[in-house]
Design an enzyme around this catalytic site. Sequence first.
Site, mmCIF file in Angstrom:
data_model
loop_
_atom_site.group_PDB
_atom_site.id
_atom_site.type_symbol
_atom_site.label_atom_id
_atom_site.label_comp_id
_atom_site.label_asym_id
_atom_site.label_seq_id
_atom_site.Cartn_x
_atom_site.Cartn_y
_atom_site.Cartn_z
ATOM 1 C CG HIS A 154 -1.974 -1.009 1.203
ATOM 2 N ND1 HIS A 154 -3.013 -1.002 2.093
ATOM 3 C CD2 HIS A 154 -2.189 -2.079 0.394
ATOM 4 C CE1 HIS A 154 -3.822 -2.008 1.845
ATOM 5 N NE2 HIS A 154 -3.334 -2.688 0.815
ATOM 6 C CD GLU A 160 -1.944 4.077 3.342
ATOM 7 O OE1 GLU A 160 -1.690 3.469 2.278
ATOM 8 O OE2 GLU A 160 -3.072 4.079 3.856
ATOM 9 C CB CYS A 195 -6.404 -0.684 5.401
ATOM 10 S SG CYS A 195 -4.683 -1.210 5.236
#
Length: 150
Positions: A53, A55, A83
């Site tokens: 992801h 991040e 998430c």
Amino acid sequence: MTDDTAYMRLALEQAELAAQTGEVPVGAVLVLEDGQLFSSHNAPISLHDASAHAEMRVIRAACAATQNYRLIGSSLYVTLEPCAMCAGAIIHARIKRVIYAATDPKTGTVQSLYQLLSDKRLNHQPQVTAGILADESSMMLKQFFKHRRK
């Protein structure tokens, strides 16, 4: 234009790069206290890595560059609410601020499904700012999925 808006625009540019490669358009920018900047976008499909992801990728890059798993004093800008996996990494890295654009009602764990980053039972709670350039991020996501469904 505030710094938060400027950094979120950079994150949106990263999200656009993700969309161009067929990835869900999420981008992230991590700014360290000393001004170092790291940017990336979603790449789980192209990297064959469920954890790739936006991040996670900027957190990994910043940790590698600083040779430290703690990113105390840093600010993370992301175009979509993090998430559970990314929120966990944010907590463990001790990121000071999380600024995100659009909420994610399906997997968001900052305010939508859970409030992981503000849970007082955990040993770190970053400051959170939501909604910076949310309309632009939401539109990009909607267009991506509309095109994908065709």
